[in-house]
Design an enzyme around this catalytic site. Structure first.
Site, PDB file in Angstrom:
ATOM      1  N   TYR A 193      46.481  49.619  45.933  1.00 33.21           N
ATOM      2  CA  TYR A 193      46.628  48.197  46.296  1.00 33.21           C
ATOM      3  C   TYR A 193      47.922  47.618  45.751  1.00 33.21           C
ATOM      4  CZ  TYR A 193      41.998  47.892  48.314  1.00 33.21           C
ATOM      5  OH  TYR A 193      40.917  48.048  49.141  1.00 33.21           O
ATOM      6  N   THR A 205      44.169  52.335  35.988  1.00 29.04           N
ATOM      7  CA  THR A 205      43.919  52.346  34.544  1.00 29.04           C
ATOM      8  C   THR A 205      42.517  51.778  34.314  1.00 29.04           C
ATOM      9  OG1 THR A 205      45.116  50.236  34.477  1.00 29.04           O
ATOM     10  CG2 THR A 205      46.316  52.187  33.752  1.00 29.04           C
ATOM     11  N   PRO A 206      41.501  52.501  34.810  1.00 28.34           N
ATOM     12  CA  PRO A 206      40.138  51.947  34.752  1.00 28.34           C
ATOM     13  C   PRO A 206      39.595  51.901  33.331  1.00 28.34           C
ATOM     14  CG  PRO A 206      40.090  54.237  35.488  1.00 28.34           C
ATOM     15  CD  PRO A 206      41.535  53.858  35.369  1.00 28.34           C
ATOM     16  N   GLU A 239      52.603  43.945  37.305  1.00 27.06           N
ATOM     17  CA  GLU A 239      52.510  43.305  38.618  1.00 27.06           C
ATOM     18  C   GLU A 239      51.520  42.140  38.548  1.00 27.06           C
ATOM     19  OE1 GLU A 239      54.399  43.701  41.373  1.00 27.06           O
ATOM     20  OE2 GLU A 239      53.235  41.895  41.766  1.00 27.06           O
ATOM     21  N   ALA A 242      48.118  38.961  43.650  1.00 26.17           N
ATOM     22  CA  ALA A 242      46.667  38.882  43.839  1.00 26.17           C
ATOM     23  C   ALA A 242      46.358  39.433  45.224  1.00 26.17           C
ATOM     24  CB  ALA A 242      46.194  37.435  43.709  1.00 26.17           C
ATOM     25  N   LYS A 294      50.778  40.794  30.455  1.00 27.06           N
ATOM     26  CA  LYS A 294      49.969  41.069  31.649  1.00 27.06           C
ATOM     27  C   LYS A 294      48.477  40.899  31.347  1.00 27.06           C
ATOM     28  CE  LYS A 294      48.337  42.295  35.448  1.00 27.06           C
ATOM     29  NZ  LYS A 294      48.364  41.497  36.650  1.00 27.06           N
ATOM     30  N   VAL A 340      30.130  32.165  42.433  1.00 26.59           N
ATOM     31  CA  VAL A 340      29.055  33.065  42.018  1.00 26.59           C
ATOM     32  C   VAL A 340      29.540  34.022  40.913  1.00 26.59           C
ATOM     33  CG1 VAL A 340      29.645  34.513  44.008  1.00 26.59           C
ATOM     34  CG2 VAL A 340      27.454  34.821  42.944  1.00 26.59           C
ATOM     35  N   CYS A 376      40.366  43.989  38.323  1.00 28.89           N
ATOM     36  CA  CYS A 376      41.146  43.841  37.086  1.00 28.89           C
ATOM     37  C   CYS A 376      40.618  42.884  36.028  1.00 28.89           C
ATOM     38  CB  CYS A 376      42.577  43.472  37.456  1.00 28.89           C
ATOM     39  SG  CYS A 376      43.376  44.835  38.310  1.00 28.89           S
ATOM     40  N   ARG A 424      29.945  29.969  47.106  1.00 36.22           N
ATOM     41  CA  ARG A 424      31.388  29.681  47.078  1.00 36.22           C
ATOM     42  C   ARG A 424      31.696  28.211  47.341  1.00 36.22           C
ATOM     43  NH1 ARG A 424      34.623  33.767  45.005  1.00 36.22           N
ATOM     44  NH2 ARG A 424      33.656  35.756  45.480  1.00 36.22           N
TER      45      ARG A 424
END
Ligand code: NAD
Ligand code: UGA
Length: 454
Positions: free
Chosen positions: A10, A87-88, A157, A160, A212, A262, A268, A434
């Protein structure tokens, strides 16, 4: 100049497409070990849905933008190598559930060291814990061929999803952290092809890496703050959207990121907050760690609060009842479902034995089954009758006892809610997670409406 990016996700895909678009003299190669993903980047159906991305990729692909799974020449030929792999959060061993798993970063460093033939500028684009550049430099230095030199920069980065192309085209700022002024200047020159120099901030390595994580923590904190207030609004008769508007007019607070929901999702916020918490603990600051952990605790509570509200409102049971879910992506204008609130609400409702009828304009059925940990068919090969994936919202709502809005897709505002009401069981309950619909109109139609913070 030649740029290569390791990781065609992404971030890597859209970011490199924008660099290629704005810098026709630079050859940009995006390399990924996932051959299927690379094939998709080279096809008409890109692996990432992002408004405006198709046009940019089509205009530049094959000219100065290339996607490949052949990593070695891409690394060997590049002057600048961006590392944009995942980078989970670690799911094993020390730091499990909190620390970032840096194995993909380290593998990239080892691959770069093995194949680099000349001087290379290595740029951390992934979000990483502060002081990762130190480890990166050690791995590069210890494994390189004689005479090969590396400079390491941090260039996090801030795009969004859903607005990535606008964010890349016109960012609030670009952040570059490093030690060597010449290396910093080389990367500044790339961005200066389209970004005014006063928006390019340069700092030391550690400030850039840490900024970041802190940026994401502050953004997530605002959402948890307004979501906490949404619960108080429901008890007191205040309206959270009115409160958000009133406080957001104070220029010291500002209007953005105050939309109660919600719960926040996305790949991230959760992982970067946990990473920050882990770092604080690691550096002996448990009180600071607890402070930031509250942001994710509040988010988990908000998601659970929403699913509980559905169950309690439907007379304390959803067993055998059909609940229509509109939206599964973690926000509008993306096909990404990572950490989407819809996953957690959906799992809670399945646990309560509800039947889900789910419609999302961009998320595939395969992805939804995967996220809900549901098989597509039962042992006899019959389709799963607990999670139904619908190709249109009217089909999803037909015969439903309750309807929940999980993603703020604009198209949901344009639907014929009279038709939806007519086809639902009565009383027809609507849960707007929402706050995007006209609740006065819905109540006139006959819906019993639950909105966040109202
Ligand atoms: P992603 O999972 O979409 O993409 C990562 C890609 O890296 C995958 O395609 C994977 O196959 C590839 N990869 C893994 N190991 C590799 C290797 N050794 N060589 C080449 N490719 C390899 O992830 P993403 O969403 O693009 O995020 C990447 C990083 O950017 C993360 O650190 C994330 O925190 C950060 N970030 C993400 C966003 C966002 O909106 N998604 C925004 C800002 C920053
Ligand atoms: C976020 C940041 O906004 C980016 O700056 C950052 O680069 C990125 O994380 C990253 O590091 O990955 P993203 O997660 O793509 O971007 O999307 P956001 O617009 O931040 O939304 C995150 C979640 O918060 C979504 O679920 C969204 O619906 C929710 N949200 C957002 C709210 O509930 N209320 C708001 O007011 C804003």
């Amino acid at each position: 100049m030649k740029i290569c990016c390791l990781g065609a996700g992404y971030v890597g895909g859209p970011t490199m497409a924008m660099i290629a678009h704005k810098c026709p003299d630079i050859t940009v190669t995006v390399a990924d070990i996932n051959e299927k993903r690379i094939a998709a980047w080279n096809s008409a159906e890109l692996p990432v849905f992002e408004p405006g991305l198709d046009d940019i990729v089509q205009a530049n692909r094959g000219r100065n933008l290339f996607f490949t799974s052949d990593m070695v020449p891409a690394i060997r030929d590049a002057d600048i190598i961006f590392v944009s792999v995942g980078t989970p959060t670690k799911t094993y061993g020390t730091g499990s559930g909190k620390a970032a798993d840096l194995k993909y970063i380290e593998l990239c460093a080892r691959m770069i060291a093995e194949h680099a033939e000349g001087p290379k500028l290595v740029v951390e684009k992934s979000t990483i814990p502060v002081r990762t550049a130190e480890s990166l430099k050690r791995v590069l230095g210890a494994n390189s061929r004689p005479g090969v030199t590396f400079d390491v920069l941090s260039n996090p980065e801030f795009l969004a999803e859903g607005t990535a192309i606008d964010d890349l085209n016109c960012p609030d700022r670009v952040l570059i952290g490093g030690e060597s002024p010449a290396a910093i200047e080389k990367l500044v020159d790339v961005y200066a092809n389209w970004i005014p120099r006063d928006r390019i901030i340069t700092t030391n390595l550690w400030s850039s890496e840490l900024s970041k994580l802190v940026a994401n923590a502050f953004l997530a904190q605002r959402i948890s703050s307004i979501n906490s207030i949404s619960a108080l609004c429901e008890k007191t008769g205040a309206n959270v959207d009115e409160v958000a508007n009133a406080i957001g007019r104070d220029s010291r607070i500002g209007p953005k990121f105050l939309k109660a929901s919600v719960g926040f999702g996305g790949s991230c916020f959760q992982k970067d907050l946990m990473n920050l918490v882990y770092l604080c603990e690691h550096f002996g600051l448990p009180d600071v760690a607890r402070y930031w952990e509250q942001v994710t605790d509040m988010n988990d509570w908000q998601k659970r609060r929403f699913s509980s509200k559905i169950v309690t409102t439907l007379f304390n049971t959803v067993n055998g009842k059909r609940i229509a879910m509109f939206g599964f992506a973690f926000k509008k204008d993306t096909n990404d479902t990572r950490e989407s609130a819809a996953i957690y609400v959906g799992r809670d409702l399945l646990e309560e034995q509800a039947t889900l009828a789910i419609y999302d304009p961009k998320v595939s059925a395969d992805q939804i089954f995967y996220d809900l940990q549901q098989p597509q068919t039962d042992a006899d090969g019959k389709p799963n009758d607990k999670a139904l994936i619908c190709s249109d919202p009217y089909e999803a709502a037909k015969g439903a006892h309750g309807l929940a809005i999980l993603t703020e897709w604009d198209s949901f505002k344009e639907l014929d809610y009279q038709r939806i009401y007519d086809d639902m069981m009565k009383p027809a309950f609507l849960f707007d997670g929402r706050n995007i619909l006209d609740h006065t109109e819905l109540r006139k139609i006959g819906f019993e409406v639950f909105a966040i913070g109202q």
